[in-house]
Design a protein around this motif. Structure first.
Motif, PDB file in Angstrom:
ATOM      1  N   ALA A 222      76.357  58.969  44.678  1.00  0.00           N
ATOM      2  CA  ALA A 222      76.768  59.436  43.355  1.00  0.00           C
ATOM      3  C   ALA A 222      75.542  59.877  42.556  1.00  0.00           C
ATOM      4  O   ALA A 222      74.526  59.176  42.552  1.00  0.00           O
ATOM      5  CB  ALA A 222      77.508  58.340  42.609  1.00  0.00           C
ATOM      6  N   PRO A 223      75.617  61.024  41.869  1.00  0.00           N
ATOM      7  CA  PRO A 223      74.465  61.491  41.090  1.00  0.00           C
ATOM      8  C   PRO A 223      74.371  60.791  39.733  1.00  0.00           C
ATOM      9  O   PRO A 223      74.477  61.408  38.677  1.00  0.00           O
ATOM     10  CB  PRO A 223      74.747  62.984  40.934  1.00  0.00           C
ATOM     11  N   LEU A 327      76.107  67.880  48.822  1.00  0.00           N
ATOM     12  CA  LEU A 327      75.223  68.403  49.859  1.00  0.00           C
ATOM     13  C   LEU A 327      74.322  67.301  50.405  1.00  0.00           C
ATOM     14  O   LEU A 327      74.008  67.278  51.601  1.00  0.00           O
ATOM     15  CB  LEU A 327      74.384  69.559  49.300  1.00  0.00           C
ATOM     16  N   GLY A 328      73.923  66.375  49.533  1.00  0.00           N
ATOM     17  CA  GLY A 328      73.147  65.228  49.996  1.00  0.00           C
ATOM     18  C   GLY A 328      73.944  64.349  50.939  1.00  0.00           C
ATOM     19  O   GLY A 328      73.402  63.833  51.929  1.00  0.00           O
ATOM     20  N   TYR A 329      75.241  64.197  50.656  1.00  0.00           N
ATOM     21  CA  TYR A 329      76.116  63.434  51.550  1.00  0.00           C
ATOM     22  C   TYR A 329      76.257  64.134  52.903  1.00  0.00           C
ATOM     23  O   TYR A 329      76.139  63.505  53.958  1.00  0.00           O
ATOM     24  CB  TYR A 329      77.481  63.266  50.898  1.00  0.00           C
ATOM     25  N   VAL A 330      76.468  65.445  52.872  1.00  0.00           N
ATOM     26  CA  VAL A 330      76.639  66.208  54.113  1.00  0.00           C
ATOM     27  C   VAL A 330      75.358  66.194  54.936  1.00  0.00           C
ATOM     28  O   VAL A 330      75.393  66.039  56.163  1.00  0.00           O
ATOM     29  CB  VAL A 330      77.074  67.657  53.794  1.00  0.00           C
ATOM     30  N   ALA A 335      67.806  62.335  48.499  1.00  0.00           N
ATOM     31  CA  ALA A 335      66.910  63.069  47.601  1.00  0.00           C
ATOM     32  C   ALA A 335      67.695  64.076  46.762  1.00  0.00           C
ATOM     33  O   ALA A 335      67.438  64.244  45.561  1.00  0.00           O
ATOM     34  CB  ALA A 335      65.827  63.775  48.411  1.00  0.00           C
ATOM     35  N   LEU A 336      68.664  64.751  47.392  1.00  0.00           N
ATOM     36  CA  LEU A 336      69.475  65.727  46.658  1.00  0.00           C
ATOM     37  C   LEU A 336      70.332  65.030  45.602  1.00  0.00           C
ATOM     38  O   LEU A 336      70.519  65.544  44.499  1.00  0.00           O
ATOM     39  CB  LEU A 336      70.352  66.519  47.624  1.00  0.00           C
ATOM     40  N   SER A 337      70.860  63.867  45.937  1.00  0.00           N
ATOM     41  CA  SER A 337      71.661  63.116  44.965  1.00  0.00           C
ATOM     42  C   SER A 337      70.810  62.678  43.777  1.00  0.00           C
ATOM     43  O   SER A 337      71.293  62.628  42.639  1.00  0.00           O
ATOM     44  CB  SER A 337      72.293  61.901  45.634  1.00  0.00           C
ATOM     45  N   MET A 338      69.540  62.363  44.031  1.00  0.00           N
ATOM     46  CA  MET A 338      68.644  61.985  42.940  1.00  0.00           C
ATOM     47  C   MET A 338      68.415  63.159  41.997  1.00  0.00           C
ATOM     48  O   MET A 338      68.404  62.992  40.770  1.00  0.00           O
ATOM     49  CB  MET A 338      67.312  61.487  43.499  1.00  0.00           C
TER      50      MET A 338
END
Length: 390
Positions: A222-223, A327-330, A335-338
Motif C-alpha cells: 500500500a502506498p 506496478l510495485g506489486y507486479v 521501492a515503487l510503493s514507497m
C-alpha cells in the motif's frame, strides 16, 4: 476515440494473470461448477462475502465458451462499467460540466485499467456503490445513501474507508438514528440467499473478522507511510500494528467530530468525501496496493467538477500513488510503493488544505456544500459565484 482507446488498453492488459486468479478466483469457479449455482452456497468456500459470489455464479455458465481468466476479467469489467454509470450520476448531481464524457474517461483511468483488465479485481463494484451513496448525499436522499453504502459494505470491507464521511454527514445533518439502521440492514439482506442455501450465518457474519487476520505486515504494498516505516531496521520489534490502529481510529474520530460540527459555514462535500478514504488508508496498517481505489475515483470526480489546477494535481497524485504501488506489486519491489506513498501523502495534505480552508464566495473553485446540497461554480472572469441546484 475514448471507446477505441479503452478497448485497446483492455486488450493489451488482458493476458496478464495475477497470482490471486489461481490462488482464489479459479478455485471458487471450480467449486461453483462442481456444486451448482445454488448448491455452491451450501458450504463456505470463499473469504469473500456472497454478493460478488452471486455474480460469479451467474456468469459461470459462460465458461463453456470462455476461458476462466476471460470470465473473471469480464465480470470485473462489468463492475467498472457500473462505476462509470455511478460517476455520471454523481457528476450530474453536482452539476459538473460534461458528466457523460467524464464517466467515459473513468474507464481509462490507470486505477480502473490496472484493477479489472490487469488484476481481475472487483473493487469497482463496492466503489460504484460508494459513489452512488455520495450522489444521494448531494441530493439529501439519506435513506438511499445509506442503502447504497450498506450494499458497498456487503461487497467489500474496504467500503468502510468511506464510513467516517457517512457518519459525519449524518451527524452534520442531524439525520434520525432510525435511518442509520438502513445500512446494516442492507448488508444483512445481501447475506440471506447464501444463508437460505445452507451457508452458516455465523460464518457469513464473521467473514470480515477472519479477513483481517490473514496478513501481519505493516503494509502489503500500500502506498502509505507504513510501507516506508516497515523498511526501517528493528521496526518489527515494536508494537507498530497497535500504534497504527490507534492513529487511524483517532484520525477518524477527529475527522468525524470536525466535519459534523460544520453546521453554519458551507462545507465542500466532494473534497470532504475524498478526505475520508485518504485518511483511513493512509493511517491503517495491513493495507494492500489497491486500497486507495475509492480515493482515486473521487479525486478524479473532484478534478472533473472543479477543473482547477489544485484539483487536477490531487487527481494526478492519487493516480500516480496507486499506479506505482500496483506496478510495485507486479514487479515484486517495494521501492515503487514507497514512491507512491510520497505521492499519496502530498495528495492527502492538499485535500486537507482544500477542505479546511475558508470558503470564499469569489473563489474560482467549484464548491458543493455539505449543509445544503448545492453545487456552486464560480466564474473566474467575473469573480461572482453561480449557484446551481444539484
Amino acid at each position: 476515440m475514448t471507446l477505441s482507446a479503452t478497448v485497446l488498453a483492455h486488450a493489451a492488459l488482458w493476458p496478464f494473470r495475477a497470482e490471486d486468479v489461481d490462488t482464489f478466483l479459479v478455485p471458487w469457479l471450480d467449486h461453483i461448477r462442481a456444486a451448482g449455482l445454488i448448491g455452491a452456497f451450501a458450504t463456505p468456500f470463499s473469504n469473500y462475502t456472497p454478493p460478488y459470489l452471486y455474480l460469479l455464479a451467474l456468469i459461470t455458465p459462460l465458461g463453456a465458451v470462455l476461458t476462466d481468466l476471460t470470465l473473471l476479467k469480464l465480470l470485473s469489467v462489468l463492475g467498472t462499467i457500473a462505476l462509470s454509470g455511478a460517476m455520471w450520476r454523481l457528476l450530474t448531481a453536482l452539476d459538473a460540466p460534461s458528466p457523460k464524457r467524464a464517466a467515459a474517461l473513468a474507464l481509462m483511468l490507470p486505477s480502473t485499467l490496472l484493477n479489472a483488465p490487469l488484476l481481475a479485481q472487483c473493487d469497482a463494484m463496492w466503489a460504484a456503490a460508494c459513489v452512488m451513496a455520495l450522489a444521494m448525499a448531494v441530493e439529501h436522499r439519506h435513506a438511499s445513501m445509506l442503502a447504497w453504502f450498506g450494499l458497498a459494505i456487503a461487497f467489500k470491507l474496504q467500503a468502510a474507508f468511506f464510513g467516517p464521511f457517512v457518519v459525519a454527514l449524518l451527524l452534520n445533518r442531524r439525520v434520525g438514528f432510525r435511518l442509520w439502521l438502513i445500512a446494516p440492514a442492507t448488508a444483512f439482506i445481501a447475506l440471506l440467499p447464501a444463508w437460505a442455501a445452507g451457508w452458516p450465518i455465523v460464518d457469513l457474519l464473521t467473514i470480515y473478522v477472519r479477513q483481517t487476520s490473514h496478513f501481519n505486515l505493516l503494509s502489503l504494498n500500500a502506498p502509505n507511510p507504513w510501507i516506508i516505516i516497515q523498511a526501517l531496521p528493528g521496526i518489527q520489534d515494536l508494537p507498530m500494528h497497535a500504534l497504527g490502529m490507534a492513529i487511524a481510529i483517532a484520525g477518524s474520530v477527529v475527522y468525524i467530530a470536525w466535519l459534523a460540527s460544520r453546521r453554519v459555514a458551507p462545507m465542500p462535500i466532494l473534497p470532504a468525501a475524498l478526505l475520508a478514504p485518504l485518511l483511513v488508508v493512509s493511517t491503517l496498517p495491513r493495507m494492500h496496493e489497491r486500497y486507495f481505489f475509492l480515493a482515486d475515483i473521487l479525486a478524479f470526480a473532484l478534478a472533473m467538477t472543479m477543473r482547477s489546477r489544485a484539483s487536477w494535481s490531487i487527481a494526478i497524485l492519487c493516480q500516480a500513488g496507486s499506479t506505482l504501488a500496483i506496478l510495485g506489486y507486479v514487479a515484486d519491489t517495494q521501492a515503487l510503493s514507497m514512491l507512491g506513498a510520497v505521492a499519496m501523502i502530498v495528495a492527502t495534505y492538499r485535500v486537507t488544505k482544500l477542505v479546511t480552508r475558508p470558503v470564499d464566495g469569489g473563489s474560482a473553485e467549484t464548491h458543493a456544500t455539505i449543509g445544503c446540497g448545492t453545487a456552486t461554480r464560480s466564474v473566474p472572469t467575473s469573480g461572482k459565484p453561480l449557484s446551481v441546484n444539484a
